[in-house]
Design a protein around this motif. Structure first.
Motif: not given
Length: 149
Positions: A123-137
């Motif tokens: 989950i934590i690695p997924e969250e890092r990837a999703l933060l890069k892709i979707f940013g503030q959203g």
């Protein structure tokens, strides 16, 4: 002055005998109870998993947990309103149902191991990837919805 005239040891013995008599005449078979709890947990887990997959399919984004960088949409509707990881929540419920079915507290503790492992290594690695892709959203979504439940 105490209102009790009977020594406490006599009261203990009285209730011990009463419990033995009740237990003798009202043996409770927990097999049915365990079965229903296990089925409820398993069903809940399956519902979470299916709802998560359906939400991803409707959003036309990847369901593959090993490729979060291929996500094409941030899914925040449906079951994703109550959990950021409903499929993993579903897996935890399924494991909990299995632990109840096995009637083992030690087996049930493995659910916590699963949650810890998945949190740190998936989950934590997924969250890092999703933060890069979707940013503030994604950051806003994280602040509104819990990781598990």
């Amino acid at each position: 002055m105490l209102n009790n005239k009977i020594p406490p040891i006599i009261i203990v013995l009285f209730f011990a005998v009463l419990m033995a008599v009740i237990a003798h005449y009202s043996v409770i078979d927990f097999t049915t109870f365990i079965f229903y709890v296990a089925v409820i947990l398993l069903t809940t887990g399956c519902i979470f998993c299916i709802a998560g997959v359906v939400s991803f399919r409707l959003a036309k984004t990847t369901v593959n947990p090993n490729k979060p960088d291929q996500a094409s949409a941030l899914v925040t509707t449906g079951v994703y309103k109550i959990s950021r990881n409903p499929m993993y929540v579903g897996f935890a419920f399924i494991l909990a149902g299995w632990g109840v079915w096995l009637t083992s507290l030690w087996a049930l503790l493995c659910v916590l191991g699963f949650i810890c492992y998945l949190t740190w290594f998936q989950i934590i690695p997924e969250e890092r990837a999703l933060l890069k892709i979707f940013g503030q959203g994604y950051s806003d979504y994280k602040s509104r919805v819990k990781r598990w439940l």
